[in-house]
Scaffold this active site. Structure first.
Site, PDB file in Angstrom:
ATOM      1  N   CYS A 116       0.825  -1.224   0.000  1.00 45.24           N
ATOM      2  CA  CYS A 116       0.000   0.000   0.000  1.00 45.24           C
ATOM      3  C   CYS A 116       0.850   1.261   0.000  1.00 45.24           C
ATOM      4  CB  CYS A 116      -0.943  -0.003   1.193  1.00 45.24           C
ATOM      5  SG  CYS A 116      -2.011  -1.445   1.174  1.00 45.24           S
ATOM      6  N   HIS A 262      -4.279   6.738   1.945  1.00 43.65           N
ATOM      7  CA  HIS A 262      -4.412   5.478   1.214  1.00 43.65           C
ATOM      8  C   HIS A 262      -5.820   4.933   1.475  1.00 43.65           C
ATOM      9  CE1 HIS A 262      -4.203   1.412  -0.016  1.00 43.65           C
ATOM     10  NE2 HIS A 262      -4.144   0.936   1.201  1.00 43.65           N
ATOM     11  N   ASN A 292     -10.081  -1.122  -2.021  1.00 44.23           N
ATOM     12  CA  ASN A 292      -8.659  -0.860  -1.757  1.00 44.23           C
ATOM     13  C   ASN A 292      -7.848  -1.370  -2.955  1.00 44.23           C
ATOM     14  OD1 ASN A 292      -5.977  -1.040  -0.911  1.00 44.23           O
ATOM     15  ND2 ASN A 292      -6.498  -1.704   1.164  1.00 44.23           N
TER      16      ASN A 292
HETATM   17  C1  LIG Z   1     -11.660  -6.383   8.023  1.00 42.06           C
HETATM   18  C2  LIG Z   1     -12.477  -5.514   8.940  1.00 42.06           C
HETATM   19  C3  LIG Z   1     -13.457  -4.693   8.130  1.00 42.06           C
HETATM   20  C4  LIG Z   1     -13.267  -6.407   9.877  1.00 42.06           C
HETATM   21  O1  LIG Z   1     -14.036  -5.612  10.737  1.00 42.06           O
HETATM   22  P1  LIG Z   1     -14.073  -5.952  12.299  1.00 42.06           P
HETATM   23  O2  LIG Z   1     -14.987  -4.975  12.923  1.00 42.06           O
HETATM   24  O3  LIG Z   1     -12.667  -5.994  12.788  1.00 42.06           O
HETATM   25  O4  LIG Z   1     -14.760  -7.334  12.268  1.00 42.06           O
HETATM   26  P2  LIG Z   1     -14.326  -8.645  13.052  1.00 42.06           P
HETATM   27  O5  LIG Z   1     -13.016  -9.104  12.543  1.00 42.06           O
HETATM   28  O6  LIG Z   1     -14.502  -8.374  14.487  1.00 42.06           O
HETATM   29  O7  LIG Z   1     -15.393  -9.616  12.558  1.00 42.06           O
HETATM   30  C5  LIG Z   1     -16.679  -9.536  13.052  1.00 42.06           C
HETATM   31  C6  LIG Z   1     -17.431 -10.715  12.533  1.00 42.06           C
HETATM   32  O8  LIG Z   1     -17.703 -10.498  11.153  1.00 42.06           O
HETATM   33  C7  LIG Z   1     -17.306 -11.635  10.402  1.00 42.06           C
HETATM   34  N1  LIG Z   1     -16.890 -11.219   9.078  1.00 42.06           N
HETATM   35  C8  LIG Z   1     -15.645 -11.041   8.578  1.00 42.06           C
HETATM   36  N2  LIG Z   1     -15.728 -10.678   7.301  1.00 42.06           N
HETATM   37  C9  LIG Z   1     -17.012 -10.611   6.989  1.00 42.06           C
HETATM   38  C10 LIG Z   1     -17.730 -10.283   5.814  1.00 42.06           C
HETATM   39  N3  LIG Z   1     -17.113  -9.937   4.685  1.00 42.06           N
HETATM   40  N4  LIG Z   1     -19.077 -10.316   5.857  1.00 42.06           N
HETATM   41  C11 LIG Z   1     -19.726 -10.644   6.965  1.00 42.06           C
HETATM   42  N5  LIG Z   1     -19.114 -10.971   8.111  1.00 42.06           N
HETATM   43  C12 LIG Z   1     -17.779 -10.950   8.108  1.00 42.06           C
HETATM   44  C13 LIG Z   1     -16.185 -12.240  11.201  1.00 42.06           C
HETATM   45  O9  LIG Z   1     -16.050 -13.600  10.877  1.00 42.06           O
HETATM   46  C14 LIG Z   1     -16.659 -12.028  12.610  1.00 42.06           C
HETATM   47  O10 LIG Z   1     -17.587 -13.042  12.913  1.00 42.06           O
HETATM   48  P3  LIG Z   1     -17.656 -13.661  14.403  1.00 42.06           P
HETATM   49  O11 LIG Z   1     -17.973 -12.503  15.302  1.00 42.06           O
HETATM   50  O12 LIG Z   1     -18.768 -14.647  14.278  1.00 42.06           O
HETATM   51  O13 LIG Z   1     -16.311 -14.247  14.649  1.00 42.06           O
HETATM   52  C15 LIG Z   1     -11.602  -4.589   9.796  1.00 42.06           C
HETATM   53  O14 LIG Z   1     -10.873  -5.338  10.739  1.00 42.06           O
HETATM   54  C16 LIG Z   1     -10.668  -3.766   8.985  1.00 42.06           C
HETATM   55  O15 LIG Z   1     -11.087  -2.977   8.159  1.00 42.06           O
HETATM   56  N6  LIG Z   1      -9.367  -3.867   9.231  1.00 42.06           N
HETATM   57  C17 LIG Z   1      -8.372  -3.136   8.472  1.00 42.06           C
HETATM   58  C18 LIG Z   1      -8.322  -3.735   7.126  1.00 42.06           C
HETATM   59  C19 LIG Z   1      -7.562  -2.935   6.144  1.00 42.06           C
HETATM   60  O16 LIG Z   1      -7.824  -1.797   5.917  1.00 42.06           O
HETATM   61  N7  LIG Z   1      -6.622  -3.580   5.524  1.00 42.06           N
HETATM   62  C20 LIG Z   1      -5.870  -3.015   4.485  1.00 42.06           C
HETATM   63  C21 LIG Z   1      -4.826  -2.145   5.029  1.00 42.06           C
HETATM   64  S1  LIG Z   1      -3.851  -1.621   3.737  1.00 42.06           S
END
Ligand SMILES: CC(C)(COP(=O)(O)OP(=O)(O)OC[C@H]1O[C@@H](n2cnc3c(N)ncnc32)[C@H](O)[C@@H]1OP(=O)(O)O)[C@@H](O)C(=O)NCCC(=O)NCCS
Length: 335
Positions: A116, A262, A292
């Site tokens: 990124c 980003h 992204n």
């Molecule tokens: C990925 C992201 C959106 C997940 O959101 P979160 O609030 O952390 O969600 P969690 O990981 O707590 O997951 C919550 C639940 O949703 C579920 N889940 C994950 N992806 C899912 C999706 N696409 N659709 C539905 N549910 C989903 C998980 O399995 C979890 O289920 P559980 O509670 O039964 O275990 C978030 O962590 C994020 O944006 N992180 C940064 C990612 C990023 O920007 N990366 C690139 C950087 S360059």
């Protein structure tokens, strides 16, 4: 030491493939909903390639547009810098493929793979090479094809919903420092102790063979992410590097005319904006449309912001990135 030359953005370009993929489309492959994706990421659509299309193909279209916008023939480019984490092939890098497509004969093509932050790492290198007078027409491209490498099962849904395909490009060249325009500052960082918080393990040269049927069955050829950890560290690191850039340039937050983070996740972008105390008129986001696009994200946003008149001549543009590595970076550009 302040030299006589600075690096100016001479033109911008972007290209995204025509196929629009909605959140409801993804819900056909995995257990997810439009509401979940929009609420957690802000993403509504992303673009996917179709058929055999590589990062260099997307980059080519973006590069042509950057050439046109700068009024420069591809044949007069003297250096290509290509940032991507999704090169067309294992090797050679996509830079030489782009060089051949552009017909930019014999010029060097440097591949950058800082995920990124790849675009900003490339910008920093281009800036240094232009300021020393070694190159005059540097094409810097960030391009990704994520769609062919995502896990569309429930196992990979946290990562798969985030990423999209696309390319952005800038043409860079020297400008007299007297003009008080161009790149004022770049700052780069990394912390490899977090390498596995956002990574793609295989194929891997550590293993022989590099990829096995078992590894494929276990999904080790798909990107993995410690989403919560990445979220927190992105929200901490991007404002810090912005402050660092401003301090280096002797400027303040209030001097920024447009800020582009980003496009990792709209919630991350909003949290960074809030920490910096910037109001909406000074921030540009387009992740809602493209997801992204990793190395493509900042140049795509720069191009769209410029095309929409959000970047004015003489305006101070601040950009910041954070991603896999970890790598993070910032830059200030007087447009
Ligand atoms: C990925 C992201 C959106 C997940 O959101 P979160 O609030 O952390 O969600 P969690 O990981 O707590 O997951 C919550 C639940 O949703 C579920 N889940 C994950 N992806 C899912 C999706 N696409 N659709 C539905 N549910 C989903 C998980 O399995 C979890 O289920 P559980 O509670 O039964 O275990 C978030 O962590 C994020 O944006 N992180 C940064 C990612 C990023 O920007 N990366 C690139 C950087 S360059």
């Amino acid at each position: 030491m302040e030299g006589r030359m600075r690096t100016k953005v001479l033109g911008t370009g972007m290209y995204v493939p025509p196929k629009v993929v909605t959140n409801d489309d993804l819900a056909k492959f995995m257990t997810t909903t439009d509401d979940w994706i929009v609420e957690r990421t802000g993403i509504k659509t992303r673009r996917y390639t179709e058929g055999e299309v590589g990062a260099s193909d997307l980059a080519y279209e973006a590069a042509l547009q950057a050439c046109r916008s700068a009024g420069i023939e591809p044949s007069s480019i003297d250096l290509i810098i290509f940032a991507t984490l999704s090169p067309d092939y294992g090797f050679p890098g996509s830079g030489v493929l782009l060089q051949a497509k552009l017909g930019a004969k014999d010029i060097p093509a440097l591949d950058v793979r800082n995920q990124c932050s790849g675009f900003l790492y490339g910008l920093s290198v281009a800036d240094a090479l232009i300021r020393t007078g070694q190159y005059q027409r540097v094409l810097l491209v960030g391009a990704e094809v994520h769609s062919t490498g995502l896990d569309f099962s429930d196992r990979g849904r946290d990562v798969a919903v985030l990423f999209g395909d696309g390319a952005g490009a800038v043409m860079l060249g020297p400008v007299d420092a007297e003009e008080k325009r161009g790149i004022l500052v770049t700052r780069l960082h990394s912390d490899g102790s977090h390498a596995k918080d956002l990574w793609l393990e295989a194929p891997a040269s550590r293993y022989s063979p590099r990829l096995t049927k078992e590894m494929i069955d276990e999904g080790r050829h798909y990107p993995k992410m410690n989403g919560k950890r990445v979220f927190v560290d992105a929200v901490r690191s991007m404002p810090a590097v912005v402050e660092e850039c401003l301090a280096a340039a002797g400027l303040n937050i209030a001097d920024i005319d447009l800020f582009i983070a980003h496009q990792a996740n709209l919630r991350i972008c909003n949290a960074v904006q809030e920490r910096l105390g910037l109001d909406d008129t000074k921030v540009f986001n387009n992740i809602q449309k493209y997801g992204n696009t990793t190395a493509g994200s900042i140049p795509i946003a720069l191009h769209e912001a410029a095309a929409e008149g959000r970047i004015k001549k003489g305006g101070l543009v601040c950009v910041a990135s954070f991603g896999s590595g970890y790598t993070w970076a910032g830059a200030l550009i007087r447009w």
